[in-house]
Design a protein around this motif. Structure first.
Motif, PDB file in Angstrom:
ATOM      1  N   MET A 161     -17.454  16.210 -24.348  1.00 48.48           N
ATOM      2  CA  MET A 161     -16.165  16.888 -24.309  1.00 48.48           C
ATOM      3  C   MET A 161     -15.139  15.968 -23.666  1.00 48.48           C
ATOM      4  N   LYS A 162     -13.989  15.847 -24.293  1.00 48.56           N
ATOM      5  CA  LYS A 162     -12.908  15.118 -23.645  1.00 48.56           C
ATOM      6  C   LYS A 162     -12.201  16.082 -22.708  1.00 48.56           C
ATOM      7  N   GLN A 163     -11.642  15.539 -21.653  1.00 49.82           N
ATOM      8  CA  GLN A 163     -10.900  16.350 -20.695  1.00 49.82           C
ATOM      9  C   GLN A 163      -9.445  15.904 -20.722  1.00 49.82           C
ATOM     10  N   LEU A 164      -8.569  16.769 -21.185  1.00 48.99           N
ATOM     11  CA  LEU A 164      -7.147  16.466 -21.128  1.00 48.99           C
ATOM     12  C   LEU A 164      -6.682  16.661 -19.692  1.00 48.99           C
ATOM     13  N   SER A 165      -5.805  15.772 -19.254  1.00 54.92           N
ATOM     14  CA  SER A 165      -5.418  15.742 -17.848  1.00 54.92           C
ATOM     15  C   SER A 165      -3.956  15.364 -17.681  1.00 54.92           C
ATOM     16  N   ILE A 166      -3.473  15.597 -16.484  1.00 59.88           N
ATOM     17  CA  ILE A 166      -2.165  15.096 -16.060  1.00 59.88           C
ATOM     18  C   ILE A 166      -2.416  14.197 -14.865  1.00 59.88           C
ATOM     19  N   MET A 167      -1.757  13.033 -14.879  1.00 60.46           N
ATOM     20  CA  MET A 167      -1.837  12.117 -13.749  1.00 60.46           C
ATOM     21  C   MET A 167      -0.502  12.185 -13.006  1.00 60.46           C
ATOM     22  N   VAL A 168      -0.576  12.381 -11.689  1.00 57.81           N
ATOM     23  CA  VAL A 168       0.601  12.472 -10.838  1.00 57.81           C
ATOM     24  C   VAL A 168       0.682  11.201 -10.000  1.00 57.81           C
ATOM     25  N   ASP A 169       1.750  10.439 -10.183  1.00 56.61           N
ATOM     26  CA  ASP A 169       1.963   9.187  -9.444  1.00 56.61           C
ATOM     27  C   ASP A 169       2.782   9.502  -8.195  1.00 56.61           C
ATOM     28  N   LEU A 170       2.126   9.480  -7.034  1.00 55.55           N
ATOM     29  CA  LEU A 170       2.794   9.816  -5.785  1.00 55.55           C
ATOM     30  C   LEU A 170       3.871   8.800  -5.409  1.00 55.55           C
ATOM     31  N   ASP A 171       3.783   7.590  -5.946  1.00 53.58           N
ATOM     32  CA  ASP A 171       4.823   6.590  -5.682  1.00 53.58           C
ATOM     33  C   ASP A 171       6.113   6.943  -6.420  1.00 53.58           C
ATOM     34  N   ARG A 172       6.020   7.728  -7.452  1.00 54.82           N
ATOM     35  CA  ARG A 172       7.190   8.041  -8.288  1.00 54.82           C
ATOM     36  C   ARG A 172       7.741   9.451  -8.072  1.00 54.82           C
ATOM     37  N   CYS A 173       6.896  10.413  -7.705  1.00 57.63           N
ATOM     38  CA  CYS A 173       7.349  11.804  -7.559  1.00 57.63           C
ATOM     39  C   CYS A 173       8.355  11.896  -6.415  1.00 57.63           C
ATOM     40  N   ILE A 174       9.522  12.489  -6.710  1.00 60.34           N
ATOM     41  CA  ILE A 174      10.587  12.610  -5.709  1.00 60.34           C
ATOM     42  C   ILE A 174      10.751  14.053  -5.220  1.00 60.34           C
ATOM     43  N   GLY A 175       9.878  14.945  -5.678  1.00 60.71           N
ATOM     44  CA  GLY A 175       9.926  16.333  -5.224  1.00 60.71           C
ATOM     45  C   GLY A 175      11.110  17.123  -5.746  1.00 60.71           C
ATOM     46  N   CYS A 176      11.661  16.746  -6.891  1.00 53.91           N
ATOM     47  CA  CYS A 176      12.876  17.378  -7.416  1.00 53.91           C
ATOM     48  C   CYS A 176      12.654  18.779  -7.974  1.00 53.91           C
ATOM     49  N   LYS A 177      11.441  19.099  -8.347  1.00 57.79           N
ATOM     50  CA  LYS A 177      11.042  20.409  -8.868  1.00 57.79           C
ATOM     51  C   LYS A 177      11.583  20.726 -10.266  1.00 57.79           C
ATOM     52  N   THR A 178      12.036  19.702 -10.972  1.00 60.39           N
ATOM     53  CA  THR A 178      12.472  19.897 -12.354  1.00 60.39           C
ATOM     54  C   THR A 178      11.310  20.422 -13.193  1.00 60.39           C
ATOM     55  N   CYS A 179      10.108  19.963 -12.900  1.00 64.05           N
ATOM     56  CA  CYS A 179       8.915  20.408 -13.631  1.00 64.05           C
ATOM     57  C   CYS A 179       8.708  21.917 -13.488  1.00 64.05           C
ATOM     58  N   ILE A 180       8.956  22.438 -12.299  1.00 62.85           N
ATOM     59  CA  ILE A 180       8.778  23.867 -12.050  1.00 62.85           C
ATOM     60  C   ILE A 180       9.773  24.679 -12.877  1.00 62.85           C
ATOM     61  N   VAL A 181      11.030  24.272 -12.844  1.00 59.54           N
ATOM     62  CA  VAL A 181      12.076  24.989 -13.576  1.00 59.54           C
ATOM     63  C   VAL A 181      11.799  24.956 -15.080  1.00 59.54           C
ATOM     64  N   ALA A 182      11.454  23.780 -15.601  1.00 53.63           N
ATOM     65  CA  ALA A 182      11.183  23.653 -17.035  1.00 53.63           C
ATOM     66  C   ALA A 182       9.981  24.504 -17.445  1.00 53.63           C
ATOM     67  N   CYS A 183       8.947  24.501 -16.631  1.00 47.13           N
ATOM     68  CA  CYS A 183       7.747  25.295 -16.911  1.00 47.13           C
ATOM     69  C   CYS A 183       8.085  26.784 -16.920  1.00 47.13           C
ATOM     70  N   ARG A 184       8.803  27.237 -15.892  1.00 48.91           N
ATOM     71  CA  ARG A 184       9.190  28.655 -15.826  1.00 48.91           C
ATOM     72  C   ARG A 184       9.995  29.061 -17.056  1.00 48.91           C
ATOM     73  N   ASN A 185      10.947  28.231 -17.441  1.00 47.85           N
ATOM     74  CA  ASN A 185      11.791  28.563 -18.591  1.00 47.85           C
ATOM     75  C   ASN A 185      10.994  28.538 -19.895  1.00 47.85           C
ATOM     76  N   HIS A 186      10.161  27.523 -20.069  1.00 41.20           N
ATOM     77  CA  HIS A 186       9.377  27.402 -21.303  1.00 41.20           C
ATOM     78  C   HIS A 186       8.438  28.589 -21.502  1.00 41.20           C
ATOM     79  N   HIS A 187       7.819  29.023 -20.418  1.00 38.37           N
ATOM     80  CA  HIS A 187       6.831  30.106 -20.502  1.00 38.37           C
ATOM     81  C   HIS A 187       7.444  31.491 -20.264  1.00 38.37           C
TER      82      HIS A 187
END
Length: 183
Positions: free
Chosen positions: A1-27
């Motif tokens: 089985m392949k495992q689909l994943s998300i990789m989070v780069d801590l050197d790049r994440c700025i904590g902006c929370k755009t991902c949260i807003v986009a996820c809430r709106n999309h779903h």
């Protein structure tokens, strides 16, 4: 089985929370007319950790979402069979039509990421935007990330990409499908 994943780069994440807003709106997780801060459903959250001593302080931000566990405790806790791990993608899915709303999955989730829809009486959570993924698109959070801190793909390929970029996997956070990396 392949495992689909998300990789989070801590050197790049700025904590902006755009991902949260986009996820809430999309779903459609938020009723924008009635929602109150702190009382909104979310499939992911941003956490942070401050390190160092003044004046040499640094702060790491990272996204926490369903980890799509190798042996999901939510699957075992769900007596109705509404939760399963897709053998093709490794994504842990909740069938809201089969869910009886017992809430045992919420109690057993070690990452505190399963939400409960009181009106519909069913549990729900991140499914890596499965409906987008099966059509060749990325999850919404990855697509909108302003800092390119999120990457999506097969776990083994993401691990190779991290290694090629000189990134180290943070093992204490990366025991499941979601990978956290840093230089």
């Amino acid at each position: 089985m392949k495992q689909l994943s998300i990789m989070v780069d801590l050197d790049r994440c700025i904590g902006c929370k755009t991902c949260i807003v986009a996820c809430r709106n999309h779903h459609g997780l938020v009723d924008h007319e009635k929602a109150m801060p702190g009382d909104m459903s979310h499939y992911l959250r941003v956490e942070s950790e401050l390190a160092g001593a003044y004046p040499d302080l640094s702060e790491d931000y990272w996204v926490v979402m369903c980890q799509h566990c190798k042996k999901p405790p939510c699957v075992k806790a769900c007596k109705s069979g509404a939760i399963r791990k897709d053998p093709q993608t490794g994504i842990v899915l909740i069938d809201k039509d089969t869910c009886v709303g017992a809430g045992k999955c919420i109690e057993k989730c070690p990452y505190d990421v399963i939400q409960f829809d009181v009106a519909g009486k069913f549990a729900h959570k991140c499914d890596l935007c499965r409906k987008r993924v099966i059509h060749g698109q990325e999850p919404v959070c990855v697509e909108v990330c302003l800092a390119d801190a999120l990457s999506f793909g097969e776990r083994e390929i993401l691990l190779m990409r991290a290694d090629a970029a000189g990134k180290k996997v943070i093992k204490k956070r990366s025991s499941q499908a979601i990978l956290y990396v840093k230089s």
